[in-house]
Design an enzyme around this catalytic site. Structure first.
Site, mmCIF file in Angstrom:
data_model
loop_
_atom_site.group_PDB
_atom_site.id
_atom_site.type_symbol
_atom_site.label_atom_id
_atom_site.label_comp_id
_atom_site.label_asym_id
_atom_site.label_seq_id
_atom_site.Cartn_x
_atom_site.Cartn_y
_atom_site.Cartn_z
ATOM 1 N N PRO A 21 0.778 -1.223 0.000
ATOM 2 C CA PRO A 21 0.000 0.000 0.000
ATOM 3 C C PRO A 21 0.817 1.285 0.000
ATOM 4 O O PRO A 21 1.549 1.567 0.936
ATOM 5 C CB PRO A 21 -0.834 -0.105 1.269
ATOM 6 C CG PRO A 21 -0.444 -1.360 1.937
ATOM 7 C CD PRO A 21 0.665 -1.981 1.222
ATOM 8 N N GLU A 22 0.648 2.060 -1.054
ATOM 9 C CA GLU A 22 1.178 3.407 -1.090
ATOM 10 C C GLU A 22 -0.055 4.316 -1.091
ATOM 11 O O GLU A 22 -1.169 3.833 -0.914
ATOM 12 C CB GLU A 22 2.050 3.597 -2.342
ATOM 13 C CG GLU A 22 3.235 2.637 -2.352
ATOM 14 C CD GLU A 22 4.185 2.820 -3.537
ATOM 15 O OE1 GLU A 22 4.421 3.962 -3.940
ATOM 16 O OE2 GLU A 22 4.683 1.806 -4.052
ATOM 17 N N HIS A 47 -3.946 -14.814 9.753
ATOM 18 C CA HIS A 47 -3.345 -13.477 9.936
ATOM 19 C C HIS A 47 -4.345 -12.354 10.134
ATOM 20 O O HIS A 47 -4.005 -11.191 9.985
ATOM 21 C CB HIS A 47 -2.391 -13.117 8.786
ATOM 22 C CG HIS A 47 -1.305 -14.128 8.581
ATOM 23 N ND1 HIS A 47 -0.433 -14.486 9.591
ATOM 24 C CD2 HIS A 47 -0.981 -14.887 7.517
ATOM 25 C CE1 HIS A 47 0.381 -15.407 9.130
ATOM 26 N NE2 HIS A 47 0.067 -15.683 7.885
ATOM 27 N N ARG A 95 2.634 -10.101 7.360
ATOM 28 C CA ARG A 95 4.009 -9.769 7.734
ATOM 29 C C ARG A 95 4.128 -8.916 8.989
ATOM 30 O O ARG A 95 5.229 -8.685 9.477
ATOM 31 C CB ARG A 95 4.701 -9.069 6.564
ATOM 32 C CG ARG A 95 5.491 -10.050 5.729
ATOM 33 C CD ARG A 95 6.034 -9.368 4.516
ATOM 34 N NE ARG A 95 7.426 -8.993 4.685
ATOM 35 C CZ ARG A 95 8.143 -8.371 3.746
ATOM 36 N NH1 ARG A 95 7.575 -8.035 2.618
ATOM 37 N NH2 ARG A 95 9.393 -8.081 3.957
#
Length: 270
Positions: free
Chosen positions: A2-3, A91, A109
DNA sequence: ATCTACTCCTGATTGC
DNA sequence: TGCAATCAGGAGTAGA
């Protein structure tokens, strides 16, 4: 991934929760970049989310005098689920249960984060951030003044959130290709004219990406489904050894800059 | 003050 | 097919 465009898309996609009350919060796994303070979140039960917006790559859910600050890191995603469904994905970290649905934060992550904060501009994660790239404050003149003495490569300067926010590795590569500037150039060697082009390209590329995100919003955020992030048609990123889309002759090369992959055309970007 | 390398973590892909 | 090595879109932090 994500940017700025992906975060902006996420913010738009979850607007249905602005104006809804939080019934409860389920914390399956508080281990993110910083451990989530479960206790403080429990105080939010019954309170209403008034507004959801974005600052840099952060998502803010405003609740009376506090706000939930979310960063997606590299692999964080939000998904919307039906209230009745109890579908747990590997997750999943945190689940916000609203009147009409659930908002779930998933992050394999664990580079993402979640904080309950007070005044956003005073928080340590936000207080040093530079201007929004799509704001009027960010232009060639601003960027020139900001980095005219800097010895670091222009690509690093673009990705430095203290200079300008929201730009990560993909869009830094794409912006510099669009501006025809070589990513390795020392920031101090960039002329005013080139700065104008960089600022222009940044706004252009980010706007295109946000628009692309908007068009795929429906698939991206379906209740109980998440197909992953959209991708705009990238010119250089992840295109090593492919022909340059501009000159159609030279091959795009891949180098490593500050531990990150950089892609550019040696002929077109000077 | 500036800048770079390291680091956190899991999963997908590549190479033998 | 299996297993190890490599790589991934972020960014705070330590140390040069």
């Amino acid at each position: 991934m994500p940017e700025l465009p992906e975060v902006e898309t996420s913010v738009q996609a979850i607007q249905e929760f602005a104006d809804q009350s939080l019934e409860s919060i389920e914390i399956y796994n508080p281990n993110l970049r910083w451990k989530v303070d479960s206790k403080s979140f429990k105080k939010l039960f019954g309170l209403k989310v008034n507004k959801i917006n974005r600052r840099a790559k952060y998502i803010l859910l405003h609740i009376e005098k506090s706000q939930i600050l979310i960063h997606l890191g590299m692999t964080g995603t939000l998904r919307i689920a039906n209230k009745k469904s109890n579908f747990y994905k590997k997750h999943d970290h945190i689940e916000f249960i609203f009147q009409k649905g659930k908002l779930i934060f998933n992050d394999p992550r664990r580079f993402g984060s979640m904080h309950l904060i007070g005044e956003p501009s005073k928080h340590f994660l936000l207080d040093k951030l530079g201007p929004e790239p799509l704001s009027r404050e960010f232009d060639g003149e601003y960027f020139f003044q900001k980095i005219k003495k800097s010895l670091s490569p222009i690509k690093n300067a673009l990705m430095n959130q203290q200079n300008v926010v929201g730009i990560g590795n993909i869009y830094a590569n794409e912006i510099l290709f669009d501006a025809r500037i070589r990513p390795t150039r020392k920031s101090k060697t960039i002329t005013k004219k080139e700065h104008n082009k960089i600022a222009e390209s940044a706004k252009k590329i980010l706007k295109i990406a946000i628009k692309a995100g908007g068009t795929t919003l429906k698939d991206f955020y379906k209740p109980d489904g998440n197909k992953g992030y959209f991708k705009i048609d990238l010119a250089v990123y992840d295109r090593a050894n492919e022909k340059c889309k501009n000159c159609k002759k030279e091959s795009i090369i891949r180098i490593i800059q500050s531990q990150r992959a950089t892609f550019y055309c040696r002929k077109c970007q000077t």
